[in-house]
Design an enzyme around this catalytic site. Structure first.
Site, short mmCIF file in Angstrom:
data_model
loop_
_atom_site.label_atom_id
_atom_site.label_comp_id
_atom_site.label_asym_id
_atom_site.label_seq_id
_atom_site.Cartn_x
_atom_site.Cartn_y
_atom_site.Cartn_z
N ASP A 169 50.51 29.28 33.74
CA ASP A 169 51.22 29.93 34.84
C ASP A 169 50.37 29.97 36.11
O ASP A 169 50.86 30.37 37.16
CB ASP A 169 51.67 31.34 34.45
CG ASP A 169 50.52 32.19 33.93
OD1 ASP A 169 49.88 31.78 32.95
OD2 ASP A 169 50.24 33.24 34.53
N ASN A 170 49.11 29.56 36.00
CA ASN A 170 48.25 29.52 37.18
C ASN A 170 47.93 28.09 37.58
O ASN A 170 46.92 27.83 38.24
CB ASN A 170 46.95 30.29 36.91
CG ASN A 170 47.18 31.78 36.76
OD1 ASN A 170 48.18 32.31 37.26
ND2 ASN A 170 46.28 32.47 36.09
N LYS A 172 51.32 38.80 48.34
CA LYS A 172 50.79 39.12 47.02
C LYS A 172 50.28 40.55 47.06
O LYS A 172 49.43 40.89 47.89
CB LYS A 172 49.65 38.17 46.65
CG LYS A 172 49.03 38.46 45.28
CD LYS A 172 48.05 37.36 44.90
CE LYS A 172 47.37 37.67 43.57
NZ LYS A 172 46.40 36.61 43.22
N GLY A 183 52.32 46.20 40.44
CA GLY A 183 52.78 45.35 41.54
C GLY A 183 51.83 45.27 42.71
O GLY A 183 52.11 44.62 43.72
N ARG A 232 54.85 26.51 39.54
CA ARG A 232 53.76 26.38 38.56
C ARG A 232 54.25 25.61 37.33
O ARG A 232 55.45 25.52 37.09
CB ARG A 232 53.34 27.79 38.11
CG ARG A 232 52.88 28.66 39.26
CD ARG A 232 53.32 30.11 39.10
NE ARG A 232 53.05 30.87 40.32
CZ ARG A 232 51.90 31.47 40.57
NH1 ARG A 232 50.94 31.47 39.67
NH2 ARG A 232 51.70 32.11 41.71
N GLY A 259 54.98 39.02 39.34
CA GLY A 259 54.94 40.45 39.04
C GLY A 259 54.48 41.30 40.21
O GLY A 259 54.65 42.51 40.22
N ARG A 260 53.86 40.63 41.16
CA ARG A 260 53.43 41.37 42.35
C ARG A 260 53.45 40.48 43.59
O ARG A 260 52.72 40.73 44.54
CB ARG A 260 52.04 41.95 42.14
CG ARG A 260 51.02 40.92 41.68
CD ARG A 260 49.67 41.54 41.68
NE ARG A 260 48.72 40.70 40.96
CZ ARG A 260 47.42 40.92 40.94
NH1 ARG A 260 46.92 41.95 41.60
NH2 ARG A 260 46.63 40.14 40.28
N ASP A 302 46.15 31.12 42.58
CA ASP A 302 45.85 32.36 41.87
C ASP A 302 44.35 32.60 41.70
O ASP A 302 43.79 32.45 40.62
CB ASP A 302 46.57 32.41 40.51
CG ASP A 302 48.01 32.87 40.66
OD1 ASP A 302 48.51 32.90 41.81
OD2 ASP A 302 48.65 33.19 39.66
N GLY A 305 56.23 35.75 35.42
CA GLY A 305 56.96 35.75 36.70
C GLY A 305 56.13 36.40 37.79
O GLY A 305 55.02 36.88 37.54
P1 AMP Z 1 47.39 36.29 36.37
O1 AMP Z 1 46.99 35.57 35.11
O2 AMP Z 1 46.38 37.24 36.90
O3 AMP Z 1 47.80 35.31 37.42
O4 AMP Z 1 48.67 37.21 36.06
C1 AMP Z 1 49.51 37.03 34.97
C2 AMP Z 1 50.85 37.72 35.18
O5 AMP Z 1 50.67 39.12 35.38
C3 AMP Z 1 51.63 37.22 36.38
O6 AMP Z 1 52.97 37.18 36.01
C4 AMP Z 1 51.37 38.27 37.44
O7 AMP Z 1 52.40 38.36 38.37
C5 AMP Z 1 51.27 39.54 36.60
N1 AMP Z 1 50.43 40.58 37.21
C6 AMP Z 1 49.09 40.59 37.37
N2 AMP Z 1 48.70 41.74 37.94
C7 AMP Z 1 49.80 42.49 38.16
C8 AMP Z 1 50.06 43.79 38.72
N3 AMP Z 1 49.08 44.56 39.18
N4 AMP Z 1 51.33 44.20 38.75
C9 AMP Z 1 52.33 43.44 38.29
N5 AMP Z 1 52.18 42.24 37.75
C10 AMP Z 1 50.92 41.75 37.68
MG MG Z 2 48.95 34.17 37.98
#
Ligand code: AMP
Ligand code: MG
Length: 518
Positions: free
Chosen positions: A270-271, A131, A144, A201, A111-112, A280, A109
């Site tokens: 998810d990307n 973001k 976040g 996504r 996350g940030r 992303d 989801g």
């Molecule tokens: P990513 O593969 O980098 O796109 O991230 C995978 C998941 O981790 C996604 O759900 C992002 O929202 C979450 N995420 C990555 N970095 C952070 C962060 N610093 N704080 C919270 N959620 C994060």
């Molecule tokens: Mg991502």
């Protein structure tokens, strides 16, 4: 409907803009409701300041460049003002799941990231997303936040990709703060405002499939069809037609990536954008010296997302999407044959990836070599070029750009490209065959060079260029972010005054490790 209150310090233009943003027109993503998203304000970002601004993205949204000087600008795009918004108009984090590095990861989801709302301008509609704006219910162990380094990279690259003609999410601005963020070292926080028609996504579909929420899955698919692919409604199976759209746009995107030597780095499901946008930006990289097995993500020890793997991985990811959509397929079939038919249908649509990707890549490579059409033997010539480039680690961007100077008559124009190869004899052998092929072209050298310079960029966001801009920005000098963004707005132009941005990377660049932490 109550509107976002005007905020002290926010100009009339930005107050009007934020009111329009939260108005949530029909078919806005946020209208899908609480099964899909959670509303919450952004976390406070202390003393925010502007780091980068894209005039082009602002124009898409109907914002004048002057708004960047508005004292309220950084307050709005850090998310700080959202704390004053009524509960029903707050920003939103959406829920999705996904496969990470080939393994089912369950719920992820935003996350940030937080959606601010949608803006209609000039007949187009864009969703805006912050973001790095703080924790959400989907943050898991994360803080976040996003750091200045990765935010500048995302800002520069999404704009650069757009100007290369590659579908991508856009970036309006980067807002920085001195607020500390802990990664391998202590860095500072930043927020990027991303802009796209949709941030949906593959993982959004996988989420509702895996939770057996078929009604929600259908509502999401209907949302995407209604907003982006209304013609799918006329198909025998609208959801299969939606899968087909994803197959086609993803295949086209991968052609674009491969043709400029772009590595995404984290092609988890998810990307992957349902619209086939590059989304992303993390440890991405444009190759300098060509290496077919180039891995830009240092945590990808197996090379799952290496350059040469990207098309196959995209195809694999489309299978995940197809699985997620499976419960929606086949309403037109009789119950007795339905389950067999939907699998056959989905496989047929998925097979369309190869039918689309391979000929399109071949055509693109022929255009990059200056051929007006594709002929027998061209793919072998292209493959041999890549082999020689790989063996010599010849610079990807400069090799293709300088090929335009090769003459079909003699070797007088070979030097700029030939000098990129340590093994000159290997290059010469290839160049002789290339010249034979060029002699079959009706166009003269000059006309061919003009056409080649439209498909072979001179300027891409090389790691060291981004790094230089980041180092200056860490010292509060944001002029290099602006200068570099300006150069990358015209990647196909000669821009002789900016020749340094097109040169081989300096020695220090080879020791650059792009951290995957962001
Ligand atoms: P990513 O593969 O980098 O796109 O991230 C995978 C998941 O981790 C996604 O759900 C992002 O929202 C979450 N995420 C990555 N970095 C952070 C962060 N610093 N704080 C919270 N959620 C994060
Ligand atoms: Mg991502």
């Amino acid at each position: 409907m109550s509107f976002s209150p005007s905020i002290a310090g926010l100009s009339e233009a930005l107050t009007d803009f934020s009111n329009a943003l939260v108005a949530a027109p029909a078919s806005a993503f946020v209208r899908l409701g609480s099964t899909f998203l959670t509303r919450l304000p952004a976390a406070p970002l202390s003393a925010p300041y502007l780091v980068g601004f894209s005039t082009d993205t602002a124009a898409l949204l109907g914002l004048q460049p002057e708004v960047q000087n508005d004292p309220g600008f950084a307050e709005l795009f850090s998310g700080n003002v959202t704390r004053e918004w009524p509960a029903d108009l707050l920003p939103y984090a959406s829920v999705y799941s996904g496969h990470q590095f080939g393994v089912w990861a369950g719920q992820l989801g935003d996350g940030r990231a937080l959606g601010l709302g949608e803006i209609d301008h000039d007949g187009q509609r864009f969703e805006l997303q912050l973001k790095g704006s703080g924790r959400t219910p989907y943050s898991r162990m994360g803080d976040g936040r996003a750091v200045l380094r990765s935010s500048i990279r995302e800002f520069l690259c999404s704009e650069a990709m757009h100007h290369l003609g590659i579908p991508t999410t856009r970036a309006l601005c980067v807002i920085g703060s001195d607020q500390p963020v802990r990664r391998e070292t202590i860095e500072t926080a930043a927020v990027v405002t991303r802009v796209a028609p949709s941030f949906v996504r593959f993982g959004h579909f996988e989420h509702f499939y895996s939770n057996d929420r078929i009604d929600a899955l259908r509502a999401l698919a209907d949302h995407v069809i209604e907003r982006f692919y209304p013609h799918c409604r006329e198909a025998d199976d609208p959801y299969l037609a939606l899968l087909n759209e994803a197959v086609i746009s993803t295949a086209d995107l991968l052609v674009d990536w491969q043709a400029v030597g772009f590595c995404h780095g984290v092609m988890n499901t998810d990307n992957m954008s349902i619209l086939g946008l590059t989304i992303d930006y993390g440890p991405f990289g444009f190759m300098d010296g060509f290496d077919a097995g180039y891995i830009c993500n240092h945590s990808d020890s197996q090379g799952r997302y290496a350059y040469r793997m990207q098309p196959q991985i995209a195809y694999w990811n489309l299978f995940c999407l197809a699985q997620g959509l499976l419960p929606l397929f086949g309403a037109q079939h009789d119950d007795s044959v339905r389950s067999d038919r939907v699998i056959e249908d989905a496989q047929r649509v998925l097979a369309g990836f190869k039918d689309r990707f391979s000929p399109a890549l071949e055509r693109r490579m022929c255009a990059k070599l200056g051929f007006e059409s594709t002929r027998e033997g061209d793919d072998a010539l292209v493959n041999r070029l890549f082999e020689v480039m790989h063996a010599n680690r010849a610079d990807f961007t400069l090799t293709f750009r300088n090929l335009a100077r090769v003459s079909k008559h003699d070797a007088s124009g070979d030097a700029p490209v030939r000098d990129l190869f340590l093994d000159r004899a290997a290059f010469d052998a290839w160049a002789n065959d290339y010249r034979v092929r060029l002699s079959e072209e009706a166009r003269d050298d000059a006309a061919r060079a003009i056409a080649m310079n439209r498909v072979n960029p001179k300027f891409v966001l090389r790691n060291h260029l981004a790094e230089t801009a980041i180092r200056r920005a860490k010292e509060k000098d944001f002029s290099e972010v602006e200068r570099l963004a300006a150069v990358l707005r015209h990647p196909f132009d000669e821009q002789p005054e900016h020749a340094a941005y097109a040169g081989l990377p300096p020695d220090w660049a080879s020791s650059l490790e792009v951290s995957c932490s962001s």
